[in-house]
Design a protein around this motif. Structure first.
Motif, PDB file in Angstrom:
ATOM      1  N   SER A 307       0.872  -1.303   0.182  1.00 55.69           N
ATOM      2  CA  SER A 307       0.194   0.041   0.092  1.00 55.69           C
ATOM      3  C   SER A 307       0.958   1.200  -0.030  1.00 55.69           C
ATOM      4  N   ARG A 308       0.267   2.224  -0.414  1.00 59.48           N
ATOM      5  CA  ARG A 308       1.218   3.599  -0.500  1.00 59.48           C
ATOM      6  C   ARG A 308       1.520   4.088   0.783  1.00 59.48           C
ATOM      7  N   ASP A 315       0.851  12.523  -3.154  1.00 68.52           N
ATOM      8  CA  ASP A 315      -0.355  11.748  -3.712  1.00 68.52           C
ATOM      9  C   ASP A 315      -1.703  12.174  -3.198  1.00 68.52           C
ATOM     10  N   THR A 373      -7.644  -0.994  -6.791  1.00 72.87           N
ATOM     11  CA  THR A 373      -6.548  -0.238  -6.216  1.00 72.87           C
ATOM     12  C   THR A 373      -6.786   0.742  -5.148  1.00 72.87           C
ATOM     13  N   ASP A 375      -8.441   3.852  -5.271  1.00 75.01           N
ATOM     14  CA  ASP A 375      -7.857   5.234  -6.034  1.00 75.01           C
ATOM     15  C   ASP A 375      -6.143   5.240  -5.800  1.00 75.01           C
ATOM     16  N   GLY A 376      -5.685   4.114  -6.142  1.00 72.81           N
ATOM     17  CA  GLY A 376      -4.055   4.050  -6.226  1.00 72.81           C
ATOM     18  C   GLY A 376      -3.575   3.860  -4.975  1.00 72.81           C
ATOM     19  N   SER A 398       5.716  -1.781  -2.285  1.00 68.59           N
ATOM     20  CA  SER A 398       6.046  -0.300  -1.642  1.00 68.59           C
ATOM     21  C   SER A 398       6.980  -0.666  -0.655  1.00 68.59           C
ATOM     22  N   ASP A 413       8.272   4.098  -6.961  1.00 70.01           N
ATOM     23  CA  ASP A 413       6.888   4.079  -6.906  1.00 70.01           C
ATOM     24  C   ASP A 413       6.428   2.387  -7.004  1.00 70.01           C
ATOM     25  N   ASN A 415       3.943   0.877  -8.128  1.00 65.81           N
ATOM     26  CA  ASN A 415       3.506   0.047  -9.160  1.00 65.81           C
ATOM     27  C   ASN A 415       4.574   0.034 -10.282  1.00 65.81           C
TER      28      ASN A 415
END
Length: 428
Positions: A307-308, A315, A373, A375-376, A398, A413, A415
């Motif tokens: 996860s981000r 972001d 995702t 929203d990413g 990540s 990043d 992704n």
């Protein structure tokens, strides 16, 4: 493509939490008919969801509450903006106390009595009621895979996805699979070649250490194993040895307190490494307090996940999460994943606008076989049912590094930090 939760990371959640309790070694229904309890129609009637959390478990309240807090923050903001098609989401919380009995009681209360449409962000030390949730065909969305339930039962959709048949048995014939992308990353991107694995002389800890060692060796590392006594650990001796053997990386199968003591010992003996690697559960803002006696090791902490980074406020989805949770005393990656779980349910419920928000409709959205995702915020999550486990998969991750004064700093990043890696089996 999204991978199943990495073997080392998902097993770590079960093993390390159990170490904290000193408990020992616990580590196809395909056609979804509309047997669910419908939610009454009307703009003023709320949509009811449940969140089960082991908030008062033996390992301490803060160990499990991150996903709950993230999900609740999302629903609070959603309701402030009008809810789902004008209907408020009513959140019913249940603390199972970290026990199987308590978990079954929570499942009975939320599923049978409160008749929730779905469970969201489940975080249970002992998910004893998972079979009952599945039998009732209640979608469980975005739960943490502390045990094998999300790779065992239909209608359960953990935050990291699954490719397993989910026919009542874990994984494939009782075996789960995970990739070696974490080890590949530190070898290819950071140039590590020698890795130390520190564990207790305790069955669950030792088993997890063997799993990490297996993955490291598959990626060509020289592996140094260090085992310390569970009751009277000599971390200084382990730190001195991993220094003498030139370890670039340190992985562990020990609890949070033990990690802090290991880091302190590494600072005392002058052991400098490329990375002291931890997992998503320890990706929190409390690092300065947790590692206050180990400034050098603290600044060598790296975390990996799916996860981000909650610190990545460049972001927009992370900025919204941080704005909604600015009142919390601390932040964590598990809060981000709880927020994403609540978003996942919301998107599923919005898809049901025409025929009503029912368990079956929400479940159909979850089971549609498309990546998600949030929203990413998540590496694309997939739920499929493969008859055979994949031998290799493209896996993305990540990565963040702790730096005093800046917090967790993203490393590339998630992704595009991807590798084609073998899938190794293990038994939960």
């Amino acid at each position: 493509m999204r991978r199943p939760a990495p073997a080392a990371e998902s097993a770590a959640l079960a093993v390390l939490l159990l170490l904290g309790t000193a408990c020992g070694s616990r580590l196809p229904e395909s056609d979804f008919g509309n047997r669910s309890t419908p939610t009454p129609q009307g703009g003023t009637v709320p949509i009811r969801v449940g969140i089960i959390t082991s908030a008062t478990s033996p390992v301490g309240g803060s160990a499990f509450t991150g996903p709950r807090d993230g999900a609740k923050a999302y629903f609070d903001r959603l309701n402030a903006r009008g809810g789902i098609n004008g209907r408020r989401v009513e959140v019913r919380l249940c603390d199972d106390g970290g026990s199987g009995v308590g978990n079954n009681e929570c499942v009975h209360r939320l599923v049978d009595e409160d008749k929730v449409v779905a469970l969201v962000a489940t975080t249970a030390l002992d998910y004893a009621g998972a079979d009952r949730v599945s039998h009732a065909r209640v979608p469980d969305i975005g739960g943490q895979p502390i045990g094998p339930a999300y790779d065992t039962y239909p209608h359960l959709y953990g935050i990291y996805g699954s490719l397993a048949p989910r026919n009542g048995k874990p994984g494939w014939d009782g075996k789960l699979y995970g990739g070696t992308e974490v080890y590949r990353y530190f070898k290819r991107v950071q140039g590590a070649r020698t890795a130390a694995v520190v564990s207790y002389n305790q069955s669950a800890s030792a088993a997890y250490a063997r799993l990490v060692t297996q993955g490291l060796k598959a990626e060509g590392y020289k592996v140094v194993t260090e085992q310390v006594d569970f009751a009277l650990p000599n971390f200084r001796a382990a730190a001195a040895d991993l220094k003498d053997q030139g370890a670039d990386l340190v992985f562990d199968a020990i609890d949070t307190h033990g990690n802090a003591q290991l880091c302190k010992a590494m600072d005392e003996v002058g052991a400098e490494v490329i990375a002291k690697v931890t997992n998503v559960q320890n990706w929190t803002s409390t690092v300065p307090e947790d590692y206050k006696d180990a400034p050098r090791c603290r600044n060598a902490l790296w975390a990996t996940g799916s996860s981000r980074d909650y610190e990545d406020t460049g972001d927009p989805a992370v900025r919204e999460f941080r704005d909604a949770t600015k009142g919390l005393s601390s932040h964590s990656q598990w809060q981000v994943e709880g927020w994403a779980a609540a978003m996942w349910f919301t998107d599923a419920a919005k898809s049901c606008a025409g025929g009503g928000v029912t368990r079956a409709c929400v479940d159909g959205f979850m089971n549609r076989g498309e990546p998600y995702t949030a929203d990413g915020l998540l590496v694309p999550v997939m739920y499929e049912r493969l008859s055979e486990p994949p031998k290799t998969r493209r896996a993305c991750l990540s990565v963040a590094r702790w730096e005093d004064g800046q917090g967790w700093v993203s490393q590339g990043d998630m992704n595009s930090t991807c590798f084609e890696v073998p899938q190794l089996s293990y038994r939960p």
